[in-house]
Motif scaffolding. Structure first.
Motif, PDB file in Angstrom:
ATOM      1  N   LEU A 270      36.856  17.110 -74.831  1.00 44.57           N
ATOM      2  CA  LEU A 270      35.454  16.982 -74.426  1.00 44.57           C
ATOM      3  C   LEU A 270      34.986  15.534 -74.447  1.00 44.57           C
ATOM      4  O   LEU A 270      34.294  15.088 -73.535  1.00 44.57           O
ATOM      5  CB  LEU A 270      34.577  17.835 -75.343  1.00 44.57           C
ATOM      6  N   GLU A 271      35.369  14.778 -75.472  1.00 45.60           N
ATOM      7  CA  GLU A 271      34.902  13.396 -75.569  1.00 45.60           C
ATOM      8  C   GLU A 271      35.378  12.565 -74.388  1.00 45.60           C
ATOM      9  O   GLU A 271      34.616  11.779 -73.813  1.00 45.60           O
ATOM     10  CB  GLU A 271      35.381  12.772 -76.880  1.00 45.60           C
ATOM     11  N   SER A 272      36.646  12.730 -73.996  1.00 46.60           N
ATOM     12  CA  SER A 272      37.171  11.983 -72.851  1.00 46.60           C
ATOM     13  C   SER A 272      36.462  12.385 -71.563  1.00 46.60           C
ATOM     14  O   SER A 272      36.168  11.538 -70.709  1.00 46.60           O
ATOM     15  CB  SER A 272      38.678  12.220 -72.718  1.00 46.60           C
ATOM     16  N   MET A 273      36.210  13.685 -71.421  1.00 42.47           N
ATOM     17  CA  MET A 273      35.509  14.146 -70.225  1.00 42.47           C
ATOM     18  C   MET A 273      34.109  13.547 -70.139  1.00 42.47           C
ATOM     19  O   MET A 273      33.682  13.073 -69.079  1.00 42.47           O
ATOM     20  CB  MET A 273      35.424  15.669 -70.222  1.00 42.47           C
ATOM     21  N   LEU A 274      33.393  13.521 -71.269  1.00 35.48           N
ATOM     22  CA  LEU A 274      32.049  12.962 -71.264  1.00 35.48           C
ATOM     23  C   LEU A 274      32.076  11.466 -70.966  1.00 35.48           C
ATOM     24  O   LEU A 274      31.189  10.947 -70.267  1.00 35.48           O
ATOM     25  CB  LEU A 274      31.371  13.227 -72.613  1.00 35.48           C
ATOM     26  N   THR A 275      33.084  10.763 -71.480  1.00 34.82           N
ATOM     27  CA  THR A 275      33.240   9.337 -71.180  1.00 34.82           C
ATOM     28  C   THR A 275      33.422   9.126 -69.685  1.00 34.82           C
ATOM     29  O   THR A 275      32.819   8.226 -69.081  1.00 34.82           O
ATOM     30  CB  THR A 275      34.448   8.755 -71.941  1.00 34.82           C
TER      31      THR A 275
ATOM     32  N   ILE B 140      20.533  22.125 -79.041  1.00 36.79           N
ATOM     33  CA  ILE B 140      19.098  22.212 -79.322  1.00 36.79           C
ATOM     34  C   ILE B 140      18.398  22.993 -78.214  1.00 36.79           C
ATOM     35  O   ILE B 140      17.532  23.848 -78.484  1.00 36.79           O
ATOM     36  CB  ILE B 140      18.501  20.800 -79.462  1.00 36.79           C
ATOM     37  N   ALA B 141      18.766  22.714 -76.967  1.00 39.39           N
ATOM     38  CA  ALA B 141      18.168  23.438 -75.843  1.00 39.39           C
ATOM     39  C   ALA B 141      18.469  24.930 -75.936  1.00 39.39           C
ATOM     40  O   ALA B 141      17.580  25.772 -75.713  1.00 39.39           O
ATOM     41  CB  ALA B 141      18.694  22.875 -74.523  1.00 39.39           C
ATOM     42  N   MET B 142      19.712  25.274 -76.272  1.00 41.47           N
ATOM     43  CA  MET B 142      20.070  26.691 -76.411  1.00 41.47           C
ATOM     44  C   MET B 142      19.282  27.349 -77.533  1.00 41.47           C
ATOM     45  O   MET B 142      18.833  28.500 -77.409  1.00 41.47           O
ATOM     46  CB  MET B 142      21.568  26.821 -76.658  1.00 41.47           C
TER      47      MET B 142
ATOM     48  N   VAL C  32      23.566  31.347 -70.017  1.00 44.09           N
ATOM     49  CA  VAL C  32      24.883  31.555 -69.396  1.00 44.09           C
ATOM     50  C   VAL C  32      25.421  30.225 -68.876  1.00 44.09           C
ATOM     51  O   VAL C  32      26.606  29.914 -69.019  1.00 44.09           O
ATOM     52  CB  VAL C  32      24.776  32.592 -68.256  1.00 44.09           C
ATOM     53  N   ILE C  33      24.535  29.433 -68.276  1.00 42.24           N
ATOM     54  CA  ILE C  33      24.944  28.104 -67.814  1.00 42.24           C
ATOM     55  C   ILE C  33      25.453  27.265 -68.988  1.00 42.24           C
ATOM     56  O   ILE C  33      26.522  26.655 -68.935  1.00 42.24           O
ATOM     57  CB  ILE C  33      23.759  27.391 -67.132  1.00 42.24           C
ATOM     58  N   PHE C  34      24.683  27.234 -70.075  1.00 41.15           N
ATOM     59  CA  PHE C  34      25.033  26.401 -71.225  1.00 41.15           C
ATOM     60  C   PHE C  34      26.245  26.922 -71.998  1.00 41.15           C
ATOM     61  O   PHE C  34      26.838  26.174 -72.786  1.00 41.15           O
ATOM     62  CB  PHE C  34      23.842  26.284 -72.174  1.00 41.15           C
ATOM     63  N   SER C  35      26.612  28.154 -71.781  1.00 36.48           N
ATOM     64  CA  SER C  35      27.745  28.716 -72.525  1.00 36.48           C
ATOM     65  C   SER C  35      29.029  27.946 -72.277  1.00 36.48           C
ATOM     66  O   SER C  35      29.956  27.990 -73.091  1.00 36.48           O
ATOM     67  CB  SER C  35      27.936  30.188 -72.158  1.00 36.48           C
ATOM     68  N   VAL C  36      29.095  27.191 -71.189  1.00 33.43           N
ATOM     69  CA  VAL C  36      30.310  26.449 -70.893  1.00 33.43           C
ATOM     70  C   VAL C  36      30.588  25.384 -71.947  1.00 33.43           C
ATOM     71  O   VAL C  36      31.743  25.035 -72.197  1.00 33.43           O
ATOM     72  CB  VAL C  36      30.215  25.805 -69.491  1.00 33.43           C
ATOM     73  N   ILE C  37      29.547  24.877 -72.607  1.00 30.04           N
ATOM     74  CA  ILE C  37      29.799  23.834 -73.595  1.00 30.04           C
ATOM     75  C   ILE C  37      30.489  24.397 -74.834  1.00 30.04           C
ATOM     76  O   ILE C  37      31.209  23.675 -75.528  1.00 30.04           O
ATOM     77  CB  ILE C  37      28.505  23.100 -73.978  1.00 30.04           C
ATOM     78  N   ILE C  38      30.249  25.673 -75.136  1.00 33.24           N
ATOM     79  CA  ILE C  38      30.948  26.298 -76.259  1.00 33.24           C
ATOM     80  C   ILE C  38      32.444  26.317 -75.970  1.00 33.24           C
ATOM     81  O   ILE C  38      33.275  25.955 -76.805  1.00 33.24           O
ATOM     82  CB  ILE C  38      30.429  27.734 -76.497  1.00 33.24           C
ATOM     83  N   ARG C  39      32.786  26.708 -74.758  1.00 32.73           N
ATOM     84  CA  ARG C  39      34.194  26.722 -74.339  1.00 32.73           C
ATOM     85  C   ARG C  39      34.764  25.306 -74.335  1.00 32.73           C
ATOM     86  O   ARG C  39      35.907  25.085 -74.728  1.00 32.73           O
ATOM     87  CB  ARG C  39      34.288  27.333 -72.936  1.00 32.73           C
ATOM     88  N   ALA C  40      33.967  24.324 -73.925  1.00 31.81           N
ATOM     89  CA  ALA C  40      34.450  22.945 -73.860  1.00 31.81           C
ATOM     90  C   ALA C  40      34.738  22.384 -75.242  1.00 31.81           C
ATOM     91  O   ALA C  40      35.747  21.696 -75.452  1.00 31.81           O
ATOM     92  CB  ALA C  40      33.423  22.076 -73.137  1.00 31.81           C
TER      93      ALA C  40
ATOM     94  N   ARG D 138      39.030  18.489 -85.205  1.00 33.16           N
ATOM     95  CA  ARG D 138      37.646  18.865 -85.463  1.00 33.16           C
ATOM     96  C   ARG D 138      36.998  19.439 -84.205  1.00 33.16           C
ATOM     97  O   ARG D 138      37.337  19.054 -83.096  1.00 33.16           O
ATOM     98  CB  ARG D 138      36.838  17.654 -85.923  1.00 33.16           C
ATOM     99  N   LEU D 139      36.047  20.319 -84.425  1.00 30.53           N
ATOM    100  CA  LEU D 139      35.228  20.802 -83.315  1.00 30.53           C
ATOM    101  C   LEU D 139      34.039  19.861 -83.182  1.00 30.53           C
ATOM    102  O   LEU D 139      33.185  19.793 -84.070  1.00 30.53           O
ATOM    103  CB  LEU D 139      34.764  22.240 -83.572  1.00 30.53           C
ATOM    104  N   ARG D 140      33.973  19.132 -82.078  1.00 29.84           N
ATOM    105  CA  ARG D 140      32.987  18.062 -81.923  1.00 29.84           C
ATOM    106  C   ARG D 140      31.655  18.602 -81.408  1.00 29.84           C
ATOM    107  O   ARG D 140      31.209  18.277 -80.302  1.00 29.84           O
ATOM    108  CB  ARG D 140      33.542  16.987 -80.994  1.00 29.84           C
ATOM    109  N   TRP D 141      30.979  19.365 -82.242  1.00 26.03           N
ATOM    110  CA  TRP D 141      29.668  19.877 -81.848  1.00 26.03           C
ATOM    111  C   TRP D 141      28.655  18.751 -81.701  1.00 26.03           C
ATOM    112  O   TRP D 141      27.650  18.893 -80.983  1.00 26.03           O
ATOM    113  CB  TRP D 141      29.173  20.889 -82.881  1.00 26.03           C
ATOM    114  N   ASP D 142      28.922  17.617 -82.398  1.00 24.88           N
ATOM    115  CA  ASP D 142      27.983  16.497 -82.321  1.00 24.88           C
ATOM    116  C   ASP D 142      27.869  15.931 -80.908  1.00 24.88           C
ATOM    117  O   ASP D 142      26.852  15.318 -80.555  1.00 24.88           O
ATOM    118  CB  ASP D 142      28.425  15.383 -83.279  1.00 24.88           C
ATOM    119  N   LEU D 143      28.918  16.134 -80.098  1.00 26.70           N
ATOM    120  CA  LEU D 143      28.904  15.594 -78.738  1.00 26.70           C
ATOM    121  C   LEU D 143      27.945  16.354 -77.818  1.00 26.70           C
ATOM    122  O   LEU D 143      27.582  15.850 -76.755  1.00 26.70           O
ATOM    123  CB  LEU D 143      30.311  15.630 -78.143  1.00 26.70           C
ATOM    124  N   VAL D 144      27.579  17.564 -78.218  1.00 27.07           N
ATOM    125  CA  VAL D 144      26.713  18.389 -77.361  1.00 27.07           C
ATOM    126  C   VAL D 144      25.447  18.801 -78.117  1.00 27.07           C
ATOM    127  O   VAL D 144      24.890  19.861 -77.855  1.00 27.07           O
ATOM    128  CB  VAL D 144      27.476  19.628 -76.834  1.00 27.07           C
TER     129      VAL D 144
END
Length: 679
Positions: free
Chosen positions: A436-441, A591-593, A629-637, A580-586
């Motif tokens: 996820l971190e590389s993708m966000l970069t 918060i929106a969810m 449902v849209i935001f659920s993709v970040i859980i998978r990411a 680690r599960l990088r929840w801090d990245l999202v």
């Protein structure tokens, strides 16, 4: 005209009519002005999405499916550039070996911006070229990948360039399938898709982009606006060098014009300080002003800068020499006056120092000609840095105004009248980020680069581009503003469900009769354009990455207008070993969810106690569910641990190509069928 294109045009027309009708009605009749703080942002967001939809429809209007390419130019000379900075040697080896195996005659070069001896040994082992930065770059801005390519352009001479990222393994026939387009002397670039082999079928990071490297690029191609995407492209060297020279001339011209404007201000200020008796000096300064304005007019007419500046300097030099001669005569007369005064002082026993000061005061009370102003004018024009000593190279064919060089370079190519081609065939296979971190970069860098181009060279004001080209480039830039619209689409249902404030006047039949048909036809346009390509993941990420899009625009604005640094990071090509599960990245998405979930609970409670309407609550609950449902993709990411080929088969290259995303999708109401938020 194909049946598909005819159908697309019909749907585009209907979508445009329904969308304009809906948004016009919203502005004129349905905004809840007493709740303007949410009502106005919502209608602005809907207007934004309508514009996005119209730009997408414009692209689909000219969608071009080229089919079989022309046969290649048999004697074309080609340099294959493999750009690398810090990628693993073995990864570059795979790309280099495949590049050597390309069937059309060519020369292969590794452009090693990391200047690694082991990379030089690899090049020697494979019998290919190895190019590092020359000494001219020491202490100068490096401009990342653009600088790497510009440096290599000076060391090679092939008629055409195939540009590959370090992870993009080319097919042996990549040149055979692309060089034929260059039989048209007006074609300057051929872009092919990027496709990633290390992506699972469910594509948790949204790496494949079936819409962008499909109908979006095909639509841009129809308007001669298909643009360079950084890799897997063949470029005519002549087009690039012409861009570099034109840009050099433009920047020198800007410098000369700036110097002339400053010169005019200096002379005008000196002119105002003259006394009424100094007519000769005033006349000289008027001549200088006339020459300044004449030089500016000559530049505006397109006359050669060298000739203009030479004539200007020659004329100013003549005026300066004439004034110096006149001043020398005045100085001689003044010395005579001083001599006479000193003689009088000796006769009256006055202090020599006192008389000398009086003499000097008398002489300097009359201002001499303002030679300083004229010398300043000469110095300003001489100071224009023709050699561009602040850069390693005076001519930079690849644009350096952005952390991503591709779009800006191609926009300049189009501005010089060249044509580009999008060849819809996967001819190279690369590696996508595996965490996820590389993708966000990666996504942040793409978005920042596009925003930089928008702020520095907004296509809407580029006079050399045709209006359809301006709009096609602007569509890509416009899509990155979706992060701000997403905030409103998230906030609107939360506001209604928690405090009961409705941003529209009423959920009336007028509202639904205008909105629902628009949404349905809008999604139909999206469906027909996609032609069976899987685009749901792209729709999710266009909303789920709203913090990235917002940061890209604000940071690019700070860089361009406030001079703040903009960090550049090369996208990692290997997965980071971090369990680690990088929840801090999202965190913003989480918060929106949380807010959406809490609002849904509050809304149900308010409905149960009779404080909310059934229709309003139901509609907004559907809206909330859609957003979740849209935001659920970040859980998978976050939970994605990288591609595992031993447990999943590598995906086959699709019949229709893909790459950095094109799919959009906003929260309800999803008024835009597609944007380019991931490119």
């Amino acid at each position: 005209m194909s049946r598909r294109l005819l159908l697309l045009r019909v749907i585009v027309l209907v979508t445009a009519l329904l969308g304009i009708n809906y948004v016009t009605w919203r502005w004129l009749f349905s905004v809840h002005w007493s709740a303007w703080w949410i009502a106005v942002p919502l209608v602005i967001a809907e207007t934004y999405s309508l514009v996005d939809s119209l730009l997408f429809g414009m692209a689909m209007w000219r969608l071009k499916e080229r089919g079989e390419p022309p046969p290649p130019i048999p004697d074309a000379t080609v340099d294959v550039f493999i750009t690398t900075y810090n990628e693993p040697i073995d990864l570059v080896r795979g790309t280099a070996v495949a590049a050597v195996a390309i069937r059309h005659p060519h020369r292969t070069w590794i452009l090693d911006d990391g200047n690694r001896p082991e990379m030089g040994r690899l090049a020697e082992e494979l019998g290919i070229g190895w190019i590092t930065r020359s000494g001219d770059w020491a202490g100068m801005p490096r401009h990342a990948k653009a600088g790497n390519l510009n440096n290599a352009l000076q060391a090679t001479d092939g008629e055409f360039l195939l540009i590959l990222d370090a992870d993009q393994v080319p097919s042996p026939d990549i040149l055979d399938r692309t060089l034929g387009y260059f039989t048209d002397p007006e074609v300057g670039l051929v872009q092919t898709p990027q496709y990633f082999v290390n992506v699972p079928e469910d594509d948790p990071l949204g790496s494949q982009a079936p819409l962008f490297y499909g109908p979006i690029q095909q639509g841009k191609d129809g308007w001669n606006s298909a643009f360079f995407c950084g890799s897997n492209a063949v470029i005519r060297r002549e087009a690039l060098m012409q861009v570099g020279i034109a840009r050099y001339v433009h920047e020198v011209g800007v410098g000369v014009n700036r110097a002339l404007r400053s010169a005019r201000s200096v002379v005008a200020r000196a002119r105002k300080e003259l006394g009424p008796e100094e007519t000769a000096v005033a006349k000289a300064l008027d001549e200088v002003l006339y020459d300044v304005n004449r030089a500016r007019r000559e530049i505006a007419r397109g006359e050669a800068l060298l000739d203009v500046t030479y004539r200007f300097q020659h004329r100013i030099g003549e005026i300066r020499r004439r004034l110096v001669a006149e001043d020398m005569q005045l100085v001689a007369a003044d010395l005579e006056v001083i001599s006479q005064l000193e003689g009088l002082a000796e006769a009256s026993d006055q202090s020599l120092a006192t008389v000398s000061l009086e003499s000097i005061d008398r002489v300097t009370a009359r201002a001499l000609s303002p030679l300083g102003a004229i010398e300043t004018v000469e110095a300003l024009v001489r100071a224009v840095d023709v050699d561009r000593s602040d850069e390693a190279m005076p001519i930079m064919p690849m644009a350096t105004i952005s952390v991503t060089e591709d779009m800006a370079t191609c926009m300049r190519i189009h501005g010089l009248g060249w044509r580009t081609v999008y060849h819809d065939e996967v001819l190279a296979h690369g590696l996508a980020p595996e965490d996820l971190e590389s993708m966000l970069t990666q996504r942040l860098r793409w978005a920042q680069g596009t925003a930089q181009v928008m702020f520095r060279e907004n296509p809407l004001v580029q006079k050399r581009l045709r209006w359809p080209q301006r709009l096609m480039y602007f569509a890509t830039m416009w899509s990155y503003l979706s992060g701000f619209a997403a905030l409103v689409y998230i906030a609107a249902p939360v506001v209604y469900l928690t405090i009961g404030v409705l941003p529209v006047q009423a959920l009336s039949s007028d509202f639904f009769l205008r909105l629902v048909p628009f949404l349905v036809v809008n999604q139909l346009l999206f469906f027909v354009a996609a032609a069976g390509r899987p685009t749901w993941r792209g729709q999710q990420y266009s909303l789920a990455l709203f913090p990235v899009w917002i940061k890209s625009v604000t940071s690019a604005f700070g860089n361009v207008f406030l001079g703040r640094d903009l960090d550049f990071s090369v996208t990692p090509k290997v997965r980071k070993e971090d369990e680690r599960l990088r929840w801090d990245l999202v965190r913003p998405q989480l918060i929106a969810m949380g807010l959406l979930t809490l609002a849904a609970v509050v809304g149900v409670v308010r409905l149960a106690v009779g404080q909310a309407s059934v229709l309003g609550t139901s509609l907004n609950l559907v809206w909330v569910v859609f957003d979740l449902v849209i935001f659920s993709v970040i859980i998978r990411a976050v939970r994605y641990r990288g591609y595992a080929p031993e447990t999943a088969e590598a995906p086959e290259a699709p019949d229709e190509p893909d790459e950095p995303d094109g799919a959009a999708g906003t929260a309800l109401p999803p008024t835009s069928p597609a944007s380019e938020g991931d490119r």
